[in-house]
Design an enzyme around this catalytic site. Sequence first.
Site, mmCIF file in Angstrom:
data_model
loop_
_atom_site.group_PDB
_atom_site.id
_atom_site.type_symbol
_atom_site.label_atom_id
_atom_site.label_comp_id
_atom_site.label_asym_id
_atom_site.label_seq_id
_atom_site.Cartn_x
_atom_site.Cartn_y
_atom_site.Cartn_z
ATOM 1 N N GLU A 32 0.851 -1.208 0.000
ATOM 2 C CA GLU A 32 0.000 0.000 0.000
ATOM 3 C C GLU A 32 0.875 1.243 0.000
ATOM 4 O OE1 GLU A 32 -2.473 1.604 -0.551
ATOM 5 O OE2 GLU A 32 -4.232 1.186 0.627
ATOM 6 N N ASP A 33 0.326 2.324 -0.539
ATOM 7 C CA ASP A 33 1.077 3.584 -0.533
ATOM 8 C C ASP A 33 1.067 4.231 0.851
ATOM 9 O OD1 ASP A 33 -1.652 4.168 -0.604
ATOM 10 O OD2 ASP A 33 -1.556 5.436 -2.378
ATOM 11 N N ASP B 51 -3.866 5.812 6.380
ATOM 12 C CA ASP B 51 -4.321 7.086 6.946
ATOM 13 C C ASP B 51 -5.331 6.750 8.051
ATOM 14 O OD1 ASP B 51 -4.850 9.818 7.138
ATOM 15 O OD2 ASP B 51 -6.186 9.860 5.430
ATOM 16 N N PHE C 103 -1.442 16.377 3.972
ATOM 17 C CA PHE C 103 -1.796 15.683 2.735
ATOM 18 C C PHE C 103 -0.568 15.645 1.840
ATOM 19 C CE2 PHE C 103 -3.658 14.856 -1.371
ATOM 20 C CZ PHE C 103 -4.554 13.855 -1.044
ATOM 21 N N ARG D 202 1.463 12.028 -9.280
ATOM 22 C CA ARG D 202 1.914 10.654 -8.997
ATOM 23 C C ARG D 202 3.342 10.422 -9.482
ATOM 24 N NH1 ARG D 202 -2.592 7.530 -7.479
ATOM 25 N NH2 ARG D 202 -4.557 8.043 -8.489
HETATM 26 P P1 IMP Z 1 -7.437 5.335 4.594
HETATM 27 O O1 IMP Z 1 -8.520 4.386 4.215
HETATM 28 O O2 IMP Z 1 -7.988 6.597 5.220
HETATM 29 O O3 IMP Z 1 -6.332 4.728 5.413
HETATM 30 O O4 IMP Z 1 -6.822 5.888 3.260
HETATM 31 C C1 IMP Z 1 -6.040 5.138 2.452
HETATM 32 C C2 IMP Z 1 -6.012 5.699 1.051
HETATM 33 O O5 IMP Z 1 -6.317 7.102 1.001
HETATM 34 C C3 IMP Z 1 -4.618 5.566 0.503
HETATM 35 O O6 IMP Z 1 -4.434 4.330 -0.126
HETATM 36 C C4 IMP Z 1 -4.525 6.746 -0.444
HETATM 37 O O7 IMP Z 1 -5.004 6.372 -1.712
HETATM 38 C C5 IMP Z 1 -5.440 7.796 0.148
HETATM 39 N N1 IMP Z 1 -4.706 8.789 0.948
HETATM 40 C C6 IMP Z 1 -4.673 8.918 2.302
HETATM 41 N N2 IMP Z 1 -3.886 9.939 2.674
HETATM 42 C C7 IMP Z 1 -3.407 10.471 1.540
HETATM 43 C C8 IMP Z 1 -2.499 11.565 1.273
HETATM 44 O O8 IMP Z 1 -1.972 12.266 2.156
HETATM 45 N N3 IMP Z 1 -2.240 11.793 -0.051
HETATM 46 C C9 IMP Z 1 -2.782 11.061 -1.067
HETATM 47 N N4 IMP Z 1 -3.619 10.036 -0.847
HETATM 48 C C10 IMP Z 1 -3.926 9.748 0.432
#
Ligand code: IMP
Length: 170
Positions: A92-93, A96, A145, A158
């Site tokens: 995963e990238d 959050d 962000f 990206r």
């Molecule tokens: P989560 O479900 O809130 O943990 O979010 C996960 C997904 O939200 C990641 O796989 C990203 O695609 C996107 N995301 C969360 N934070 C960021 C950020 O700071 N920049 C860009 N994408 C984000």
Amino acid sequence: MNILISEQDIQKRVRDIAADIHRDHPEGVHLIAVLKGAFVFLSDLARAMPGHCSIDFMAVSSYGKGSISSGQVQLLKDLDTGIEGRDVVIIEDIVDTGLTLTYLQDILRARSPRSLRTACLLSKPSRRLVDVTVDYVGFSIEDRFVVGYGLDYAEQHRNLPFIAALDNPK
Ligand code: IMP
């Protein structure tokens, strides 16, 4: 846009994570990258990985076009092959709130892999809404962000080779 993590620091950390994954999976590993954000991380990680590795992709959508999590995860593309009995690492990238990763871990665990671990390049621990296990974390960052190295804002940035913070994403 401020550079938070340089290309050089990312490359070094990715090599360390590849070595850690190899140490934990000496017989080989099946990497499942989460599109689109993890494509750059996967590409560098896979090339730094000694030993056998196979690759598959899943696509999920959790954010739409903005920077606020909807909390709703949608499966856009499923795996091409089954994972029963395999040693799997989700790539995963960023983690959050943890909602996307929890959803992915749940659906993959239900398919009976032999082992299931997770590697995330970035983690924002202060944003977590659910407790989720991440076995390999590249960098823990504060609540900003970020874009670059696969991560986007409205499909832009990206391609940047570093991680940058966007201070006022709409
Ligand atoms: P989560 O479900 O809130 O943990 O979010 C996960 C997904 O939200 C990641 O796989 C990203 O695609 C996107 N995301 C969360 N934070 C960021 C950020 O700071 N920049 C860009 N994408 C984000």
